[in-house]
Design an enzyme around this catalytic site. Structure first.
Site, mmCIF file in Angstrom:
data_model
loop_
_atom_site.group_PDB
_atom_site.id
_atom_site.type_symbol
_atom_site.label_atom_id
_atom_site.label_comp_id
_atom_site.label_asym_id
_atom_site.label_seq_id
_atom_site.Cartn_x
_atom_site.Cartn_y
_atom_site.Cartn_z
ATOM 1 N N LYS A 81 37.644 32.664 20.135
ATOM 2 C CA LYS A 81 38.535 33.587 19.529
ATOM 3 C C LYS A 81 37.596 35.196 19.668
ATOM 4 O O LYS A 81 36.881 34.961 19.446
ATOM 5 C CB LYS A 81 38.157 33.064 17.773
ATOM 6 C CG LYS A 81 39.334 34.379 16.848
ATOM 7 C CD LYS A 81 38.299 34.039 15.973
ATOM 8 C CE LYS A 81 39.365 35.329 14.568
ATOM 9 N NZ LYS A 81 38.885 35.589 13.998
ATOM 10 N N GLY A 106 42.476 38.620 5.327
ATOM 11 C CA GLY A 106 42.800 39.190 4.427
ATOM 12 C C GLY A 106 42.922 38.719 3.141
ATOM 13 O O GLY A 106 44.085 38.890 2.814
#
Lengths: 261, 365
Positions: A95, A183
């Site tokens: 990632k 988020g």
């Protein structure tokens, strides 16, 4: 089933390993989430140490270990961390996070693209963390990203999906899986992303800092499942005006008398 | 590589659709292939005015009250193929001609004087007569006279498209004619065009070569038009996904009378053509839709603003036909005989702007 770089996953929930009160709690939360893709910050683990508490908590037979380059400020640093991950962590998965601004931790589009291109050439399976930028998503796919990971909102804000319109465009145009990252503060946010057609979501803070992380992990598991089911079942279109459940139309009807048959 | 999936399930779904399904599909719209199938259904035919209304709204939103104007310029009618429906077929005894570069320029200048800035160069498929070298030479000779020059010629290799792009060619049109493989094999009797797969892969090669725009299409009258619409939608969606830098257009030429007296296998009436246009507009709000002079003035005028975004005008379909009255050796006879001035006046009288220039040669210099 979700497929990334020829690997299939039953779960569409990816989880992070930061911010838990203990490795034991993290382990239980991951198990409860039924996630098969777990991301770990390279800076947090000691890959040389077989006793590392995070690494020993992960059952690598059952889950895919996704190292991330959290903390890298530019492409060069991210690439260096990636090499470390492959050598010591024994995995091509990565990632990619390039976040020069330590305050917002928003990803740098230019260096993310640069690092993705380089790491793909070196054989990494790269999942870049990116802002909600449809053209950047396409450019990242063009250089070989295995998935794209647009953010829901800036990391840690718990604000959910704050740029829905552009996320929809990314999903519509994608040739690789779209994983909404960062988020997502509540299970309903995860459901919303999945209903929109995202292929997976990544959640960390909302689980790790919940009053009961294990129950919250289960809540996210169910929320992701519900959202995906709804997407596959075919949602009705939303409308700003009320309409009866038997559809009627208020569309104009041009005169078509010019058509001859 | 694009391969057409089995359409039978989608077709079945469409045949069973009711009017409620159609209204729902009109709302789902963009990019939804099941909705496209429903919009192409017999049930949707009964809601044609509603379809027209929705297609009109989308067209106005995306393209405004404008339509682009272009003219074809036939360079050569030599052809190695034998396509049962085409006037240029190799076995037809017609007057064959290829324009020299000088002749092509003088034909083009006539079009320029009439007000055209976008032209489409057309040839039969005879690479030995009108190959890439010839096309490149013509392109280089024309590039400074026009805002945009596109081609509709034999399928080429990617590097050949790239050469032509560098010579100033902006766009490529290459129509599958029919996506129905059985019908395709039946009407393409000889020549390189017999290779269905090579042709279906051609739009991707043109896009990969950097062309700004690629046009696809089917010749209506060969196979079931509803299935052709579905196949067009699938091909278009696949191209969009894989070539996001390219713009796309779709054409729906209906078979016109041509040398060889071919009888269409299926009748596609204006009502069907309209439904196809409305359905594709709702499926893809951004695609350019072409309505050529094959169709009659009455129909073309009526369709303004309801989906189509590009009209040809004053077309002649034989090489050298703009300089000479004699149209012997034409590909097909046209339906709308009006001049560019008349077409533009008709467009303006309906409150639309006929746009003759919407590109610039400087993009590719």
């Amino acid at each position: 089933m979700l497929t990334i770089a020829s690997t299939t996953f039953k779960s569409r929930l990816f989880v992070g390993t930061g911010k838990f009160s203990s490795a034991a709690e993290m382990k239980q939360a991951i198990e409860a989430s039924e996630s098969q893709m777990v991301t770990v910050a390279l800076r947090r683990v000691d890959l040389e140490n077989p006793e590392d508490d995070i690494m020993t908590a992960l059952d690598r037979d059952k889950i895919c270990f996704l190292p991330n380059t959290s903390g890298a400020r530019d492409a060069e640093e991210a690439i260096r961390l990636a090499h470390l991950a492959r050598a010591a962590g024994n995995t091509p998965w990565l990632k990619l996070e390039v976040t020069p601004d330590p305050r917002t931790l928003l990803p740098d589009p230019v260096d993310t693209l640069k690092a993705t291109e380089q790491l793909v050439k070196e054989g990494f399976i790269v999942l870049p963390y990116m802002n909600v930028d449809p053209v950047l998503a396409l450019r990242l796919q063009d250089v070989g990203a295995a998935a794209v990971m647009p953010l829901g909102s800036p990391i840690g804000t718990n604000m959910g999906i704050s740029n829905k319109l552009q996320l929809e465009i990314i999903i519509e145009q994608a040739r690789v899986p779209v994983v909404v990252d960062a988020g997502l503060g509540a299970p309903s946010h995860a459901t919303e992303a999945m209903e929109m057609g995202a292929d997976a979501v990544l959640v960390n803070t909302a689980i790790a800092v919940a009053g009961d992380p294990i129950r919250m992990a289960k809540a996210f598991r169910d929320a992701v499942h519900a959202g995906r089911e709804a997407f596959e079942a075919g949602l009705g279109r939303q409308s700003t005006s009320a309409s009866a459940s038997s559809p009627e139309t208020n569309i104009s009807t041009p005169n078509l008398d010019f058509i001859s048959n | 590589m694009f391969t057409l999936p089995d359409l039978s399930l989608l077709r079945q779904r469409a045949l069973n659709a009711n009017q409620n399904d159609v209204l729902t599909a009109m709302g789902r719209g963009a990019g939804d292939i099941e909705a496209l199938a429903t919009l192409l259904s017999p049930a949707a035919e009964l809601l044609l005015p509603q379809l027209a209304g929705r297609a009109g709204e989308i067209t106005a939103q995306r393209f405004g009250k404008t339509t682009q104007i272009y003219a074809p310029l036939y360079l050569s009618n030599f052809c190695n193929n034998r396509c049962a429906y085409c006037g240029f077929a190799a076995n037809n005894k017609i007057h064959r001609r290829k324009l020299t570069v000088e002749e092509a320029v003088s034909e083009a200048l006539l079009l320029q004087q009439r007000g055209f800035q976008h032209i489409l160069l057309v040839t039969g498929e005879a690479p030995a007569k009108a190959g890439v070298d010839y096309l490149e030479e013509v392109a280089l000779a024309l590039r400074d006279h026009f805002a945009a020059v596109s081609i509709e010629v034999q399928p080429l290799e990617q590097h050949e498209y790239n050469r032509l792009f560098k010579a100033g060619i902006t766009a490529v049109a290459v129509y599958q004619e029919t996506y129905d493989k059985e019908v395709y094999d039946k009407v393409h009797l000889a020549g390189k065009k017999c290779d269905y797969q090579y042709r279906i892969e051609t739009p991707a090669r043109a896009a990969a070569a950097g062309m700004r725009e690629v046009g696809i299409g089917t010749l209506l009258g060969l196979a079931d038009w509803r299935s052709e619409g579905l196949a067009l939608g699938l091909h278009l969606a696949w191209l969009r996904k894989n070539f996001w830098r390219t713009s796309f257009t779709v054409s729906f030429p209906r078979l016109r009378p041509a040398a060889g007296a071919f009888e269409p296998f299926s009748t596609v009436v204006e009502k069907n053509l309209s439904q196809l246009i409305f359905a594709l507009r709702i499926f893809d709000p951004d695609v350019g839709l072409v309505l050529s002079t094959r169709e009659e003035a009455r129909f073309r005028d009526g369709m303004l603003g309801l989906g189509p975004t590009r009209y040809s005008a004053g077309s002649v379909t034989s090489p050298g036909g703009y300089s000479h009255e004699d149209h012997e050796g034409e590909q097909f006879s046209i339906g709308d005989q009006r001049s560019i001035t008349e077409v533009c006046a008709a467009i303006a009288s309906r409150g639309f702007d006929p746009v003759c220039k919407d590109w610039d040669v400087e993009f590719q210099h």
